[in-house]
Design a protein around this motif. Structure first.
Motif, PDB file in Angstrom:
ATOM      1  N   GLY A   1       0.809  -1.227   0.000  1.00  0.00           N
ATOM      2  CA  GLY A   1       0.000   0.000   0.000  1.00  0.00           C
ATOM      3  C   GLY A   1       0.835   1.266   0.000  1.00  0.00           C
ATOM      4  O   GLY A   1       0.296   2.377   0.058  1.00  0.00           O
ATOM      5  N   ASP A   2       2.173   1.120  -0.045  1.00  0.00           N
ATOM      6  CA  ASP A   2       3.100   2.257  -0.173  1.00  0.00           C
ATOM      7  C   ASP A   2       3.001   3.301   0.943  1.00  0.00           C
ATOM      8  O   ASP A   2       3.361   4.469   0.721  1.00  0.00           O
ATOM      9  N   ASP A   3       2.520   2.911   2.109  1.00  0.00           N
ATOM     10  CA  ASP A   3       2.309   3.881   3.205  1.00  0.00           C
ATOM     11  C   ASP A   3       1.472   5.071   2.732  1.00  0.00           C
ATOM     12  O   ASP A   3       1.662   6.215   3.160  1.00  0.00           O
ATOM     13  N   ASP A   4       0.536   4.765   1.839  1.00  0.00           N
ATOM     14  CA  ASP A   4      -0.383   5.770   1.306  1.00  0.00           C
ATOM     15  C   ASP A   4      -1.783   5.259   1.671  1.00  0.00           C
ATOM     16  O   ASP A   4      -2.110   4.102   1.384  1.00  0.00           O
ATOM     17  N   SER A   5      -2.580   6.118   2.306  1.00  0.00           N
ATOM     18  CA  SER A   5      -3.886   5.644   2.799  1.00  0.00           C
ATOM     19  C   SER A   5      -4.780   5.117   1.687  1.00  0.00           C
ATOM     20  O   SER A   5      -5.379   4.046   1.823  1.00  0.00           O
ATOM     21  N   ALA A   6      -4.860   5.879   0.578  1.00  0.00           N
ATOM     22  CA  ALA A   6      -5.766   5.489  -0.511  1.00  0.00           C
ATOM     23  C   ALA A   6      -5.331   4.170  -1.137  1.00  0.00           C
ATOM     24  O   ALA A   6      -6.146   3.262  -1.355  1.00  0.00           O
ATOM     25  N   LYS A   7      -4.021   4.041  -1.404  1.00  0.00           N
ATOM     26  CA  LYS A   7      -3.534   2.797  -2.030  1.00  0.00           C
ATOM     27  C   LYS A   7      -3.696   1.631  -1.050  1.00  0.00           C
ATOM     28  O   LYS A   7      -4.091   0.518  -1.446  1.00  0.00           O
ATOM     29  N   SER A   8      -3.433   1.872   0.224  1.00  0.00           N
ATOM     30  CA  SER A   8      -3.574   0.798   1.218  1.00  0.00           C
ATOM     31  C   SER A   8      -5.031   0.351   1.311  1.00  0.00           C
ATOM     32  O   SER A   8      -5.316  -0.851   1.455  1.00  0.00           O
ATOM     33  N   THR A   9      -5.951   1.305   1.227  1.00  0.00           N
ATOM     34  CA  THR A   9      -7.384   0.979   1.264  1.00  0.00           C
ATOM     35  C   THR A   9      -7.747   0.093   0.078  1.00  0.00           C
ATOM     36  O   THR A   9      -8.416  -0.947   0.232  1.00  0.00           O
ATOM     37  N   ASP A  10      -7.300   0.482  -1.110  1.00  0.00           N
ATOM     38  CA  ASP A  10      -7.586  -0.312  -2.316  1.00  0.00           C
ATOM     39  C   ASP A  10      -7.009  -1.720  -2.199  1.00  0.00           C
ATOM     40  O   ASP A  10      -7.654  -2.704  -2.562  1.00  0.00           O
TER      41      ASP A  10
ATOM     42  N   ALA B   1      -6.333  -3.386   0.538  1.00  0.00           N
ATOM     43  CA  ALA B   1      -7.070  -4.164   1.555  1.00  0.00           C
ATOM     44  C   ALA B   1      -8.381  -4.675   0.955  1.00  0.00           C
ATOM     45  O   ALA B   1      -8.756  -5.843   1.145  1.00  0.00           O
ATOM     46  N   LYS B   2      -9.061  -3.812   0.213  1.00  0.00           N
ATOM     47  CA  LYS B   2     -10.305  -4.243  -0.441  1.00  0.00           C
ATOM     48  C   LYS B   2     -10.035  -5.384  -1.408  1.00  0.00           C
ATOM     49  O   LYS B   2     -10.793  -6.354  -1.487  1.00  0.00           O
ATOM     50  N   GLY B   3      -8.941  -5.263  -2.147  1.00  0.00           N
ATOM     51  CA  GLY B   3      -8.555  -6.300  -3.120  1.00  0.00           C
ATOM     52  C   GLY B   3      -8.324  -7.644  -2.442  1.00  0.00           C
ATOM     53  O   GLY B   3      -8.760  -8.693  -2.940  1.00  0.00           O
ATOM     54  N   LEU B   4      -7.681  -7.613  -1.282  1.00  0.00           N
ATOM     55  CA  LEU B   4      -7.409  -8.869  -0.555  1.00  0.00           C
ATOM     56  C   LEU B   4      -8.718  -9.550  -0.161  1.00  0.00           C
ATOM     57  O   LEU B   4      -8.882 -10.766  -0.321  1.00  0.00           O
TER      58      LEU B   4
ATOM     59  N   LYS C   1     -11.586  -9.290  -1.482  1.00  0.00           N
ATOM     60  CA  LYS C   1     -12.294  -9.775  -2.672  1.00  0.00           C
ATOM     61  C   LYS C   1     -11.656 -11.071  -3.198  1.00  0.00           C
ATOM     62  O   LYS C   1     -12.344 -12.045  -3.508  1.00  0.00           O
ATOM     63  N   SER C   2     -10.324 -11.056  -3.264  1.00  0.00           N
ATOM     64  CA  SER C   2      -9.621 -12.214  -3.841  1.00  0.00           C
ATOM     65  C   SER C   2      -9.601 -13.421  -2.912  1.00  0.00           C
ATOM     66  O   SER C   2      -9.498 -14.551  -3.381  1.00  0.00           O
ATOM     67  N   TYR C   3      -9.657 -13.171  -1.594  1.00  0.00           N
ATOM     68  CA  TYR C   3      -9.542 -14.297  -0.647  1.00  0.00           C
ATOM     69  C   TYR C   3     -10.713 -14.283   0.319  1.00  0.00           C
ATOM     70  O   TYR C   3     -10.597 -13.803   1.452  1.00  0.00           O
ATOM     71  N   PRO C   4     -11.868 -14.797  -0.098  1.00  0.00           N
ATOM     72  CA  PRO C   4     -13.068 -14.737   0.746  1.00  0.00           C
ATOM     73  C   PRO C   4     -12.933 -15.499   2.068  1.00  0.00           C
ATOM     74  O   PRO C   4     -13.689 -15.238   3.004  1.00  0.00           O
ATOM     75  N   ASN C   5     -11.942 -16.383   2.165  1.00  0.00           N
ATOM     76  CA  ASN C   5     -11.756 -17.127   3.424  1.00  0.00           C
ATOM     77  C   ASN C   5     -10.744 -16.488   4.358  1.00  0.00           C
ATOM     78  O   ASN C   5     -10.359 -17.099   5.367  1.00  0.00           O
ATOM     79  N   LEU C   6     -10.328 -15.293   4.000  1.00  0.00           N
ATOM     80  CA  LEU C   6      -9.286 -14.639   4.789  1.00  0.00           C
ATOM     81  C   LEU C   6      -9.728 -14.453   6.244  1.00  0.00           C
ATOM     82  O   LEU C   6     -10.829 -13.965   6.503  1.00  0.00           O
ATOM     83  N   LYS C   7      -8.826 -14.830   7.177  1.00  0.00           N
ATOM     84  CA  LYS C   7      -9.163 -14.710   8.605  1.00  0.00           C
ATOM     85  C   LYS C   7      -8.460 -13.529   9.264  1.00  0.00           C
ATOM     86  O   LYS C   7      -8.886 -13.052  10.308  1.00  0.00           O
ATOM     87  N   ALA C   8      -7.352 -13.098   8.653  1.00  0.00           N
ATOM     88  CA  ALA C   8      -6.631 -11.960   9.241  1.00  0.00           C
ATOM     89  C   ALA C   8      -5.844 -11.212   8.175  1.00  0.00           C
ATOM     90  O   ALA C   8      -5.337 -11.811   7.231  1.00  0.00           O
ATOM     91  N   ILE C   9      -5.787  -9.885   8.347  1.00  0.00           N
ATOM     92  CA  ILE C   9      -4.868  -9.059   7.552  1.00  0.00           C
ATOM     93  C   ILE C   9      -3.802  -8.567   8.515  1.00  0.00           C
ATOM     94  O   ILE C   9      -4.110  -7.990   9.567  1.00  0.00           O
TER      95      ILE C   9
ATOM     96  N   ALA D   1      -5.762   1.664   7.474  1.00  0.00           N
ATOM     97  CA  ALA D   1      -6.569   1.521   6.250  1.00  0.00           C
ATOM     98  C   ALA D   1      -7.301   0.176   6.255  1.00  0.00           C
ATOM     99  O   ALA D   1      -8.506   0.104   5.969  1.00  0.00           O
ATOM    100  N   ALA D   2      -6.591  -0.890   6.604  1.00  0.00           N
ATOM    101  CA  ALA D   2      -7.195  -2.229   6.596  1.00  0.00           C
ATOM    102  C   ALA D   2      -8.329  -2.320   7.620  1.00  0.00           C
ATOM    103  O   ALA D   2      -9.400  -2.874   7.332  1.00  0.00           O
ATOM    104  N   ALA D   3      -8.107  -1.765   8.805  1.00  0.00           N
ATOM    105  CA  ALA D   3      -9.140  -1.846   9.847  1.00  0.00           C
ATOM    106  C   ALA D   3     -10.374  -1.031   9.458  1.00  0.00           C
ATOM    107  O   ALA D   3     -11.512  -1.424   9.752  1.00  0.00           O
ATOM    108  N   GLN D   4     -10.150   0.076   8.754  1.00  0.00           N
ATOM    109  CA  GLN D   4     -11.279   0.885   8.296  1.00  0.00           C
ATOM    110  C   GLN D   4     -12.089   0.119   7.254  1.00  0.00           C
ATOM    111  O   GLN D   4     -13.326   0.133   7.265  1.00  0.00           O
TER     112      GLN D   4
END
Ligand code: RAM
Length: 331
Positions: free
Chosen positions: A192-201, A203-206, A208-216, A226-229
């Motif tokens: 996410g490049d320590d950039d809020s907008a890129k980190s948000t995108d 996190a959203k991508g993760l 979407k791609s991994y519906p079984n994800l248990k933790a970021i 960004a991820a927690a938001q």
């Protein structure tokens, strides 16, 4: 010249030298950060100012680029060389890309150290890690594993892909996985490049791609917020636990709302304080950076340089519901 006259001349000379020293210019130390606008670095700057006050002969120049890239940091370093600062203490966006500019600085007599995120040994006199790299790597996985008794899929949301510190922690985390956390399955690492907008995108991508994800796991104070938001906004609290390295003042709300169970960090104020203390003592030749050297970091204690002239400040600290309120008032 009579003995008396000689003595008088010597006395006058030393008085003049003393007056000179008393009026000598302050030591100009540039605290160069990965990017401006990051609360972690603002906290480090508080510590830098504290060290400057304590040392009494230091001016801090707090600077960095707007985006966390090596190219932008090279420009900052070149400007500091032209400004003839006495020392540069840098948290680097790339271990190698900054070496030529920092070598040039050292050739001109400028003391160069890296802190937080390191530069390759040929580009600095020493490096101050916040904590032991392997310990941080293990800690970020453990923070996720502690809340996943059955194991499961986790993903890492990092800072920039060239950040020395995050890359070292991720490598250490991966090394700890098979032996110590066999049921934790790392499915992806994104940046996410320590950039809020890129980190948000990202996190959203993760999600979407991994519906079984248990933790970021975000080993960056910018990415973790960004991820927690995102987890909060997408109604995934209780399904996806966000963890990593977080600044309590920025992250408390996500421990409070349950998007995260726990995070860790070291004291960023102490880190900035220690970096300035070291840069000062090397710049005024009070200390020399060489393997085995024991260097003072003032009220924080002492560090010993290893064979790459690197040292670590202190162990990371874990924040959860029981203590984040208290720490959020400090940094
Ligand atoms: C971000 C930066 C910094 C790192 C912290 C944990 O603020 O990437 O370099 O040490 O997170």
């Amino acid at each position: 010249m009579s003995i008396v006259k000689k003595l008088m001349v010597a006395a006058a000379l030393s008085a003049a030298m003393f007056a000179n020293a008393a009026h000598a210019e302050n030591v100009k130390i540039a605290l160069v950060v990965k990017s401006l606008g990051n609360g972690f670095f603002d906290a480090a700057n508080k510590g830098a100012e504290e060290a400057a006050k304590e040392l009494g002969d230091v001016d801090i120049i707090y600077t960095g680029p707007t985006k966390a890239t090596a190219e932008a940091q090279i420009e900052v370093v070149n400007a500091l060389i032209a400004q003839k600062v006495d020392a540069i203490a840098i948290s680097a966006n790339d271990a190698d890309a900054l070496v030529p500019a920092l070598k040039k600085a050292m050739e001109r007599g400028i003391t160069v150290i890296s802190w937080d995120s390191g530069v390759a040994p040929e580009g600095r006199q020493m490096h101050l890690n916040p904590s032991d790299t392997n310990l941080i790597g293990e800690t970020i996985i453990k923070l996720a594993a502690d809340y996943l008794p059955e194991g499961g899929d986790v993903a890492i949301l990092s800072a920039s892909s060239t950040a020395t510190n995050q890359n070292a922690w991720i490598e250490a985390a991966k090394a700890a996985l098979p032996g110590k956390f066999p049921n934790i399955n790392l499915v992806a690492t994104v940046y996410g490049d320590d950039d809020s907008a890129k980190s948000t995108d990202e996190a959203k991508g993760l999600l979407k791609s991994y519906p079984n994800l248990k933790a970021i796991i975000a080993p960056t104070t910018v990415g973790v917020v960004a991820a927690a938001q995102v987890v909060t906004d997408e109604g995934l609290i209780g399904k996806v636990n966000v963890t990593g390295l977080a600044l309590p003042s920025e992250f408390k709300q996500f421990i409070d709302n349950g998007a995260s169970q726990a995070v860790a960090l070291w004291n960023p104020i102490d880190l900035g304080y220690s970096a300035v203390y070291l840069a000062h003592d090397l710049a005024v030749k009070k200390d020399e950076a060489k393997p085995g050297a024991k260097l003072s970091i003032g009220r924080v204690g002492e560090v010993t340089l290893d064979d790459t002239n690197s040292a670590a400040m202190a162990a990371p600290f874990t924040f959860d519901k029981s203590n984040i309120e208290e720490f959020s008032k400090i940094y």
